[in-house]
Design an enzyme around this catalytic site. Structure first.
Site, mmCIF file in Angstrom:
data_model
loop_
_atom_site.group_PDB
_atom_site.id
_atom_site.type_symbol
_atom_site.label_atom_id
_atom_site.label_comp_id
_atom_site.label_asym_id
_atom_site.label_seq_id
_atom_site.Cartn_x
_atom_site.Cartn_y
_atom_site.Cartn_z
ATOM 1 N N HIS A 37 -27.676 -22.571 -50.473
ATOM 2 C CA HIS A 37 -27.368 -22.226 -49.254
ATOM 3 C C HIS A 37 -27.247 -21.102 -48.859
ATOM 4 O O HIS A 37 -27.573 -20.414 -47.915
ATOM 5 C CB HIS A 37 -25.665 -23.029 -48.981
ATOM 6 C CG HIS A 37 -25.799 -24.616 -48.989
ATOM 7 N ND1 HIS A 37 -25.258 -25.182 -49.820
ATOM 8 C CD2 HIS A 37 -26.529 -25.472 -48.209
ATOM 9 C CE1 HIS A 37 -25.195 -26.452 -49.919
ATOM 10 N NE2 HIS A 37 -26.118 -26.585 -48.786
ATOM 11 N N GLN A 61 -26.715 -39.833 -40.375
ATOM 12 C CA GLN A 61 -27.891 -39.581 -41.705
ATOM 13 C C GLN A 61 -27.534 -40.376 -42.848
ATOM 14 O O GLN A 61 -28.076 -40.193 -43.825
ATOM 15 C CB GLN A 61 -28.363 -38.179 -41.811
ATOM 16 C CG GLN A 61 -27.271 -37.127 -42.490
ATOM 17 C CD GLN A 61 -27.832 -35.945 -42.562
ATOM 18 O OE1 GLN A 61 -27.696 -35.018 -41.441
ATOM 19 N NE2 GLN A 61 -28.379 -35.131 -43.599
ATOM 20 N N LYS A 151 -36.049 -27.589 -51.145
ATOM 21 C CA LYS A 151 -35.612 -28.826 -51.995
ATOM 22 C C LYS A 151 -35.895 -30.323 -51.170
ATOM 23 O O LYS A 151 -36.431 -31.130 -51.571
ATOM 24 C CB LYS A 151 -34.247 -28.784 -52.616
ATOM 25 C CG LYS A 151 -34.050 -30.043 -53.490
ATOM 26 C CD LYS A 151 -32.661 -29.931 -53.930
ATOM 27 C CE LYS A 151 -31.438 -29.979 -53.119
ATOM 28 N NZ LYS A 151 -31.292 -31.232 -52.511
ATOM 29 N N GLN A 155 -37.739 -33.641 -45.479
ATOM 30 C CA GLN A 155 -37.012 -33.106 -44.371
ATOM 31 C C GLN A 155 -37.427 -31.741 -43.424
ATOM 32 O O GLN A 155 -37.563 -31.839 -42.425
ATOM 33 C CB GLN A 155 -35.390 -32.635 -44.812
ATOM 34 C CG GLN A 155 -34.708 -32.146 -43.716
ATOM 35 C CD GLN A 155 -33.142 -31.699 -44.141
ATOM 36 O OE1 GLN A 155 -32.341 -32.736 -44.059
ATOM 37 N NE2 GLN A 155 -32.875 -30.424 -44.600
ATOM 38 N N SER A 187 -27.855 -28.690 -56.089
ATOM 39 C CA SER A 187 -27.536 -29.885 -54.671
ATOM 40 C C SER A 187 -26.066 -29.973 -54.909
ATOM 41 O O SER A 187 -25.089 -30.016 -56.018
ATOM 42 C CB SER A 187 -28.108 -31.035 -55.261
ATOM 43 O OG SER A 187 -27.664 -32.186 -54.532
HETATM 44 O O1 PAF Z 1 -30.044 -30.509 -45.326
HETATM 45 C C1 PAF Z 1 -28.848 -30.796 -44.935
HETATM 46 O O2 PAF Z 1 -28.017 -30.453 -45.385
HETATM 47 C C2 PAF Z 1 -28.722 -31.850 -43.706
HETATM 48 O O3 PAF Z 1 -29.797 -32.684 -43.666
HETATM 49 C C3 PAF Z 1 -28.490 -30.860 -42.298
HETATM 50 C C4 PAF Z 1 -30.261 -30.152 -42.113
HETATM 51 C C5 PAF Z 1 -27.587 -29.959 -42.321
HETATM 52 C C6 PAF Z 1 -28.698 -32.009 -41.063
HETATM 53 O O4 PAF Z 1 -27.325 -32.543 -41.151
#
Ligand code: PAF
Length: 282
Positions: A37, A61, A151, A155, A187
């Site tokens: 991050h 999600q 990663k 997405q 992760s």
């Molecule tokens: O990759 C993530 O951590 C999540 O899917 C995101 C993009 C913050 C959306 O909640």
């Protein structure tokens, strides 16, 4: 760094920067921040004048039996890391702020086809939850740039498609996978692994690399390679989810004529579903 919990307060702050002609980069996250991050934040700092991160564990999600309630929440530590990385604003709303009328009546953003493949097949509704919250966050922050990790390969592709299809004026920038010394992709879900599982987990990366080597040395029997990789993962202590050799254009199964490929894999190690990928140019 200023932490804000409401849409109105964040908008108010960002309005002044926009009026002063400053560019805004945005890093959406679910918190429990690791070095991966922070690389996204570093990229954001290099790419714009003002950096906004968000931390929101998005219930939309997560599937019914997934880890929403146990997902690690480490706000204070995350705030410290973001401050050190040069982030200017953290948007950390609660669920009522994001979904004031409840989850079920929330307008959804759906990217068809791509969202149903691979991770979407294993986690029905997952990508619709992701695109819905990312679209909302983009509308709240209205960033010039947004930074995502590679990663989460599928997405990233889905977010790019959403931005294109909905004419969202945000440029999507991606950052390569950040790995531990063992090769394991960083992760938040690595935190669920026991010491033994942590030793076994780098096999996911190794099997992907071995498969990539077989392809570059001439094999194009992709179904057989996928089968062999699945068996190799199981021999290393994983439970299977998917292992696919696909073409990069549309993430459909690759055939022998395709030159731009990506290997996408997900597998279960103990309580954690781990994902990884590797691009390949033939
Ligand atoms: O990759 C993530 O951590 C999540 O899917 C995101 C993009 C913050 C959306 O909640």
């Amino acid at each position: 760094m200023l932490t804000l919990a409401t849409i109105a307060s964040l908008r108010n702050e960002l309005k002044a920067h926009r009026q002063a002609g400053r560019t805004i980069a945005f890093v959406p996250t679910m918190g429990n921040l690791h070095a991966g991050h922070i690389q996204l934040v570093d990229k954001a700092v290099q790419s714009a004048d003002i950096v906004v991160a968000s931390i929101f564990v998005n219930p939309l999600q997560f599937g019914k039996n997934e880890d929403l309630s146990s997902y690690p929440r480490t706000l204070q530590e995350d705030q410290r890391k973001l401050t050190d990385a040069g982030c200017h604003y953290l948007f950390a709303p609660n669920e009522d702020e994001v979904y004031p009328n409840g989850r079920d009546s929330q307008t959804r953003v759906e990217v068809p086809v791509l969202s149903d493949l691979y991770c979407g097949e294993a986690r029905p509704g997952h990508f619709s939850g992701v695109t819905t919250v990312v679209c909302k966050l983009f509308n709240i922050v209205q960033p010039d740039i947004a930074v995502f990790g590679e990663k989460d390969y599928q997405q990233l592709r889905i977010v790019r498609k959403m931005v294109g299809d909905l004419c969202i004026a945000t440029e999507i920038i991606s950052v390569p996978v950040v790995r531990a010394e063992s090769g394991l992709a960083l992760s938040s879900r690595n935190g669920y692994l026991s010491a033994t599982e942590l030793q076994q987990a780098p096999a996911l990366r190794q099997v992907i690399r071995q498969t990539a080597e077989q392809i570059t040395s001439g094999r194009s029997d992709y179904s057989q390679l996928e089968h062999e990789a699945t068996l190799a993962l199981e021999a290393s202590g994983f439970r299977r989810d998917y292992f696919r050799i696909v073409r990069r254009t549309d993430l459909a199964p690759a055939d022998a004529e395709d030159k731009k490929l990506v290997i996408l894999a997900a597998a279960w190690m103990g309580p954690s579903r781990l994902i990884d990928n590797q691009e390949l140019d033939l």
